[in-house]
Design a protein around this motif. Structure first.
Motif, PDB file in Angstrom:
ATOM      1  N   GLN B 275       0.817  -1.216   0.000  1.00  0.00           N
ATOM      2  CA  GLN B 275       0.000   0.000   0.000  1.00  0.00           C
ATOM      3  C   GLN B 275       0.847   1.261   0.000  1.00  0.00           C
ATOM      4  N   SER B 276       1.957   1.241   0.792  1.00  0.00           N
ATOM      5  CA  SER B 276       2.729   2.484   0.888  1.00  0.00           C
ATOM      6  C   SER B 276       3.414   2.791  -0.435  1.00  0.00           C
ATOM      7  N   MET B 279       0.772   4.272  -2.742  1.00  0.00           N
ATOM      8  CA  MET B 279       0.435   5.669  -2.458  1.00  0.00           C
ATOM      9  C   MET B 279       1.537   6.609  -2.915  1.00  0.00           C
ATOM     10  N   LEU B 280       2.769   6.204  -2.650  1.00  0.00           N
ATOM     11  CA  LEU B 280       3.899   7.053  -3.016  1.00  0.00           C
ATOM     12  C   LEU B 280       3.942   7.250  -4.531  1.00  0.00           C
ATOM     13  N   ILE B 283       1.144   9.598  -5.631  1.00  0.00           N
ATOM     14  CA  ILE B 283       1.419  11.015  -5.373  1.00  0.00           C
ATOM     15  C   ILE B 283       2.433  11.554  -6.374  1.00  0.00           C
TER      16      ILE B 283
END
Lengths: 375, 363
Positions: B275-276, B279-280, B283
């Protein structure tokens, strides 16, 4: 002191082992400066221009020719009527339209002062203002030439020398190159982004892996732990900043006009804030993901309220007050002053003091947060 | 309607409604961003510090100064007799420009000769410097007495006659925020199921990959669209940017654009492992390109050619053209069929791509 030394050595070993860090420090500044430095420009160039020439005389053609000669405009051809030209504006095929009315040359000779019509797409108000200024001064210049060469006689323009001429002198950036303004700012922004992110993620990772607990059962105190983190990241920050100024020099040919020792002194003051912020973020978050988000959010704040894109003076009062607690505001200011204007310390002590106080407060807040974790 | 697509849709809606905290954030964050950005970003210049070094100190020079003080643009301080060191005035930031009126100003004026005034500008902010130069030239031109010119210029600024910043930035902000939010929404949709292990359960059910993707995109479309409506209304009312064109068309195009963001996020989600990371990546893919390369602040035509090409693959470029066109210029589809068509094409492409990578991942 020995304890801190071994901690610092340990940090450096870890940093050296992590390839991503090295890429962040040495490659990222070059890439980001290259891309962002080229994309960010307030200059207005290649405005698509459509001309409606209803006069078709040597005079009208000369005006069109002189507009085509500058790279402010991209000449996109003639339109048959004003209606067609407005349609081009609506469609976005043109951003500026020049209408030369019928009998333009005749009217000048008769001295009835005809007017050229300029239609400008005002959506981007800033660009529109600059375009308008350019056209106005070009038209003035053409008139002066014509009046001087007496190519066109105008009975009423006899007393034309009765005027005030403005002789502009542009200090520090005579070509009005927006890179000179943005690139030093970018270096400051990159320094904030990378050092804050790295410290925050570094500490949170130790938390996640559980190695922070191990560090805590060693005879090191909280303060020593923090100092042991600050020293290596300060050195990294300075290295990264140096890479940044070298990149600015090599990629864009931007030299530092002011004092380099003063610049580095300011960097040290600023790093207190960025590292303090990084440690602070790490104390209030538990996972790397959270840390990244909080750091990212603070950075957008810092960027917007720093005067990087937009002069702070243009902002509403209340927003201006907010910028006072933003360390990046002072640092970007200092960078631009030293880079371009060679401003000496006696005019920069206020910024230096503000950065020092903010940095000190942030580090104290971070240490307190860290202590709480320990207990 | 007991189709697998519908049950998947229902499942997602229940998920969204159950997570109250996230839902609240998704609905309020865009408004907060709009307020912050909207107030912080303004290029309307005012109160530029100017020092007039009036060496002439005559009625003629005072007349000139009166013209300069008449506008809100300058905050003028008069130094009768002149200033010593312009450089240190700039370094201490006491003034951003210095106008030097020479001692013989009144005489040359009376003699009907050309009088020259010198304008020193701190050009470390080139944009401001350009405006200062234009403004002074204009103001001084106005104070010219009875000089007839050959012809005059009649400028007309369309769509935004006062050349304000807000009409330029508010639609742009909608484009920026909407893409960020909608990409973030779906970027974790598939990875989360992978991480929590519910993906296996979905896979053994009789739902096909395209249905999974579309069943996940649909409910978020509603959410993203709602976000878009909120910031459109708030932005338009608060910053006084009336919508010239058809509101229906704006909403329709917003729907298309929300799907762009959602399918981009979906593509990221099918490829990312955690997930991280998702998201990164989301963005990075949305914020910087949409902010720097789309014409949001910086004109595309002024960029180097390579970056201009790059700007053509940034979806925000097209949506900006569309929303500024409708809101400010009152455009309709006859003006905007090209960017609208391209945006639709991007939607289809991204959706097909995410279904394909999802299939490949399955095998």
């Amino acid at each position: 002191m020995g304890k801190i030394r071994s901690l610092v050595i340990k940090e450096f070993r870890q940093i050296r082992r992590t390839r991503a860090y090295l890429a962040l420090i040495f490659v990222a500044p070059f890439m980001q400066l290259l891309i962002m430095g080229s994309a960010i420009t307030n200059e207005v160039k290649h405005i698509p221009l459509v001309v409606v020439d209803q006069d078709m005389t040597p005079s009208s053609r000369e005006i069109v020719r002189s507009l085509r000669a500058v790279d402010l405009f991209d000449f996109r051809g003639f339109a048959d009527s004003s209606r067609h030209a407005v349609r081009a504006l609506d469609d976005g095929r043109a951003k500026a339209v020049l209408v030369i009315p019928r009998d333009f040359e005749e009217d000048i000779k008769r001295g009835t002062n005809p007017s050229l019509q300029v239609l400008i797409d005002g959506v981007d108000g800033n660009s529109a203002g600059i375009t308008l200024g350019h056209i106005t001064s070009m038209v003035l210049r053409i008139q002066q030439q014509w009046a001087a060469s007496r190519r066109i006689r105008n009975p009423s323009a006899a007393g034309r020398s009765d005027m005030v001429e403005v002789i502009p002198r542009l200090y520090y950036n005579p070509e009005l190159d927006s890179k000179l303004n943005f690139v030093p700012g970018l270096i400051g922004l990159l320094l904030l982004m990378i050092t804050t992110m790295l410290t925050a993620i570094n500490i949170v990772r130790e938390k996640e892996l559980g190695t922070l607990e191990q560090l805590m059962v060693t005879p090191l105190g909280g303060i020593q732990l923090i100092i042991g983190k600050i020293i290596p990241f300060t050195i990294l920050g300075i290295v990264q900043f140096t890479v940044g100024i070298i990149a600015a020099r090599l990629v864009f040919g931007i030299p530092i006009n002011g004092s380099i020792p003063l610049l580095y002194g300011m960097v040290l003051l600023f790093l207190m804030s960025t590292l303090g912020l990084g440690i602070f973020v790490s104390t209030i978050t538990n996972t790397q993901q959270q840390a990244m988000f909080v750091a990212w959010f603070t950075m957008i704040f810092a960027l917007l309220l720093s005067g990087f894109f937009v002069p702070i003076k243009n902002m509403p009062r209340l927003v201006q007050y907010l910028t006072y607690i933003n360390p990046l505001r002072y640092f970007i200011n200092v960078l631009r002053e030293i880079y371009l204007k060679a401003t000496p310390f006696r005019y920069l002590w206020q910024e230096a003091t503000a950065m020092g106080i903010l940095g000190f407060l942030l580090i104290v807040a971070a240490s307190l947060g860290f202590h709480k974790r320990l207990n | 309607m007991k189709s697998p697509l519908f049950s998947l849709f229902r499942k997602e809606v229940i998920h969204i409604l159950r997570d109250r905290q996230s839902l609240f954030m998704v609905l309020t964050m865009p408004v907060l961003m709009l307020l912050l950005y909207g107030y912080a970003i303004t290029l309307d210049m005012k109160q530029i510090d100017m020092i007039v070094a009036d060496q002439s100190d005559s009625p003629q020079s005072r007349e000139l100064i009166r013209h300069l003080t008449a506008t809100d643009f300058f905050s003028v301080r008069v130094a009768t007799g002149g200033v010593d060191n312009i450089n240190s005035l700039f370094q201490s930031r006491e003034a951003q420009c210095v106008l030097v009126v020479p001692a013989d100003f009144a005489e040359t004026r009376n003699a009907g000769q050309v009088s020259r005034v010198q304008l020193a500008v701190d050009a470390s902010d080139p944009n401001a410097a350009k405006f200062i130069e234009n403004y002074v030239t204009q103001a001084v031109g106005e104070s010219r007495i009875g000089s007839a010119s050959l012809f005059s210029l009649e400028p007309r600024v369309l769509y935004n006659p006062d050349m304000r910043s807000a009409p330029f930035f508010v639609p742009g902000l909608i484009a920026l925020i909407l893409l960020l939010i909608s990409t973030l929404l779906t970027s974790i949709a598939i990875v989360r199921e992978k991480e929590t292990g519910t993906m296996e359960q979905l896979l053994v059910s009789p739902v096909k990959p395209p249905q999974i993707i579309i069943g996940k995109v649909l409910p978020y479309t509603v959410l993203g669209f709602l976000d878009g409506l909120i910031i459109l209304v708030v932005g338009s009312l608060l910053f006084q940017v009336p919508i010239q064109g058809s509101l229906l068309l704006v909403m329709l195009m917003m729907l298309v654009y929300v799907v762009t963001g959602l399918s981009l996020g979906m593509l990221v989600s099918t490829m990312a492992k955690t997930q991280s990371v998702a998201m990164l990546v989301a963005i990075t893919l949305t914020v910087l390109p949409s902010m720097l390369m789309s014409g949001f602040i910086f004109p595309i035509t002024s960029m180097p050619k390579v970056l201009q090409w790059f700007s053509r693959i940034v979806p925000a470029t097209y949506f900006l053209e569309i929303i500024r066109g409708i809101v400010l210029k009152g455009n309709d589809l006859s003006n905007l069929y090209r960017p609208a068509g391209i945006l639709l094409g991007i939607d289809v492409l991204l959706l097909v791509l995410s279904i394909r990578t999802f299939r490949i991942r399955l095998e």
